[in-house]
Design a protein around this motif. Structure first.
Motif, PDB file in Angstrom:
ATOM      1  N   LYS A 166       1.149  -1.248   0.134  1.00  0.00           N
ATOM      2  CA  LYS A 166      -0.367   0.019   0.172  1.00  0.00           C
ATOM      3  C   LYS A 166       1.079   1.093   0.287  1.00  0.00           C
ATOM      4  CE  LYS A 166      -4.019  -1.967   2.469  1.00  0.00           C
ATOM      5  NZ  LYS A 166      -4.781  -1.889   4.335  1.00  0.00           N
ATOM      6  N   CYS A 168       1.227   4.561   1.358  1.00  0.00           N
ATOM      7  CA  CYS A 168       1.394   5.221   2.455  1.00  0.00           C
ATOM      8  C   CYS A 168       1.468   6.409   3.190  1.00  0.00           C
ATOM      9  CB  CYS A 168       1.671   4.568   3.866  1.00  0.00           C
ATOM     10  SG  CYS A 168       3.794   4.596   4.425  1.00  0.00           S
ATOM     11  N   VAL A 290      -2.667  -6.641  12.217  1.00  0.00           N
ATOM     12  CA  VAL A 290      -3.288  -5.553  11.819  1.00  0.00           C
ATOM     13  C   VAL A 290      -3.671  -3.982  12.692  1.00  0.00           C
ATOM     14  CG1 VAL A 290      -5.762  -5.327  10.610  1.00  0.00           C
ATOM     15  CG2 VAL A 290      -4.598  -7.826  10.670  1.00  0.00           C
ATOM     16  N   ASN A 291      -3.753  -3.948  14.024  1.00  0.00           N
ATOM     17  CA  ASN A 291      -4.345  -2.917  14.395  1.00  0.00           C
ATOM     18  C   ASN A 291      -3.032  -1.858  14.435  1.00  0.00           C
ATOM     19  OD1 ASN A 291      -5.276  -1.329  15.557  1.00  0.00           O
ATOM     20  ND2 ASN A 291      -5.027  -2.245  17.819  1.00  0.00           N
ATOM     21  N   VAL A 293      -1.243  -1.964  12.068  1.00  0.00           N
ATOM     22  CA  VAL A 293      -0.207  -1.110  10.531  1.00  0.00           C
ATOM     23  C   VAL A 293      -1.410  -0.041  10.158  1.00  0.00           C
ATOM     24  CG1 VAL A 293      -1.374  -1.838   8.242  1.00  0.00           C
ATOM     25  CG2 VAL A 293       0.012  -3.577   9.545  1.00  0.00           C
ATOM     26  N   SER A 294      -3.039  -0.153  11.378  1.00  0.00           N
ATOM     27  CA  SER A 294      -3.653   0.466  10.708  1.00  0.00           C
ATOM     28  C   SER A 294      -3.886   2.118  11.519  1.00  0.00           C
ATOM     29  CB  SER A 294      -5.002   0.226  11.434  1.00  0.00           C
ATOM     30  OG  SER A 294      -5.672  -1.105  10.630  1.00  0.00           O
ATOM     31  N   ARG A 295      -2.346   1.733  12.377  1.00  0.00           N
ATOM     32  CA  ARG A 295      -1.774   2.770  13.597  1.00  0.00           C
ATOM     33  C   ARG A 295      -0.657   3.743  12.242  1.00  0.00           C
ATOM     34  NH1 ARG A 295      -1.452   2.720  19.900  1.00  0.00           N
ATOM     35  NH2 ARG A 295      -3.776   1.177  20.094  1.00  0.00           N
ATOM     36  N   GLU A 297      -0.814   3.498   8.904  1.00  0.00           N
ATOM     37  CA  GLU A 297      -1.274   3.968   7.661  1.00  0.00           C
ATOM     38  C   GLU A 297      -2.308   6.067   8.464  1.00  0.00           C
ATOM     39  OE1 GLU A 297      -4.446   1.539   6.901  1.00  0.00           O
ATOM     40  OE2 GLU A 297      -2.581   0.240   5.417  1.00  0.00           O
ATOM     41  N   GLN A 298      -2.951   5.476  10.210  1.00  0.00           N
ATOM     42  CA  GLN A 298      -3.886   6.701  10.384  1.00  0.00           C
ATOM     43  C   GLN A 298      -2.383   7.361  10.635  1.00  0.00           C
ATOM     44  OE1 GLN A 298      -6.196   7.551  11.208  1.00  0.00           O
ATOM     45  NE2 GLN A 298      -5.965   9.251  11.943  1.00  0.00           N
TER      46      GLN A 298
END
Length: 320
Positions: A166, A168, A290-291, A293-295, A297-298
């Motif tokens: 992705k 980023c 997953v959490n 990676v989400s952080r 990205e955020q």
């Protein structure tokens, strides 16, 4: 007792890949089963062939069939791999200490790694290891395929059905010189740059090489006087000579006063550096991963742009 020195020299992953090919009688089906690319499977098989001095499989009609050595290897491996799998299953519930391996370039590490480490510590209680992608001798695909990395933030996108890639973050770049450069003022044109000698960061990442190509297309032929795989060495040389170079904007913000650098405006826009999040698709089964990676990205998609809009540069960094 096993000879650990001999085992260290041998990539045991090759045996797992061999066994999967043997069971499926197909390189492509083995690739699907192991979430790897057919190319990676073929390369691994060739390495094992070289080590055992046998083709292991030969063409038979539309498929492949094992050689005598390949069949014997399967018989020896079958029980041993089953026992190893049982051992791993027994240990899955044990509170073992684990290392999480993250690769990212130094330009990102200096500004963003502290916040990512803090987010990581909220999710995991084991050690986070960081390595520089620009110095890695292996591609991101190989680092992930052979489980040498858990997560990569790199400059080179990967296309693979077994991996997630992705975009980023994108970062502006700027031409820089020393504060007391004898010729360049605040702005330079193509004719002025043609008289200057450039530094060049010679990292191994394909994305870095593509950036150099794009820069050359815009600036024209450059006289390269100094190359290094150390950003600090390049900035030190620029600050104390009349050489010039191209840096990420965040790198200049952080180290401008340290190395006595200044930006030079151009009548062209230098290419951006694009960064990508890359990880194994199989990692999506881990909720904590997953959490995390989400952080990340955020952080790159929302937190960093918001901070720049509110205050320009981070508080401890001089503005350009």
């Amino acid at each position: 007792m096993a000879n650990l020195q001999d085992l260290k020299k041998f990539d045991l992953n090759l045996l797992v890949i061999f066994e999967c090919i043997y069971l499926h009688r197909s390189v492509s089906k083995a690739a699907e089963a192991l979430f790897l690319t057919p190319s990676a499977i073929s390369q691994s098989l060739q390495r094992l062939r070289n080590q055992l001095n046998d083709p292991l499989f030969v063409r038979s009609g539309k498929g492949i069939t094992p050689t005598t050595v390949g069949t014997n290897l399967h018989h020896y491996l079958e029980d041993n791999l089953n026992q190893l799998e049982q051992t791993i299953n027994m240990m899955q519930g044990a509170p073992l200490r684990k290392n999480f391996v993250l690769y990212c370039p130094p330009s990102l590490a200096a500004d963003h790694l502290p916040e990512l480490v803090s987010a990581f510590r909220e999710l995991y209680d084991f050690e986070l290891e960081h390595y520089d992608t620009t110095l890695a001798s292996e591609t991101a695909e190989d680092l992930l395929a052979y489980r040498k990395a858990d997560l990569i933030i790199g400059m080179t996108p990967v296309v693979s059905h077994s991996m997630i890639c992705k975009h980023c973050f994108s970062e502006e770049t700027v031409l820089v010189c020393g504060e007391n450069h004898p010729r360049l003022g605040e702005r330079a044109d193509e004719a002025a740059l043609a008289q200057e000698k450039f530094t060049l960061f010679n990292g191994t990442e394909e994305g870095q090489k593509h950036f150099h190509v794009k820069s050359s297309e815009l600036i024209g032929e450059r006289q390269i006087a100094f190359t290094s795989n150390s950003p600090s060495a390049i900035m030190a040389v620029i600050g104390k000579t009349d050489f010039v170079g191209i840096l990420p904007v965040s790198t200049l913000r952080r180290y401008r006063s340290v190395f006595r650098l200044r930006p030079v405006a151009l009548n062209i826009t230098l290419p951006q550096i694009d960064y990508y999040l890359i990880y194994n698709r199989s990692s999506l089964t881990n909720a904590s991963f997953v959490n995390f990676v989400s952080r990340i990205e955020q952080h790159f998609l929302h937190d960093v742009p918001a901070a720049l809009k509110q205050g320009g540069a981070p508080p401890d960094q001089p503005t350009l």
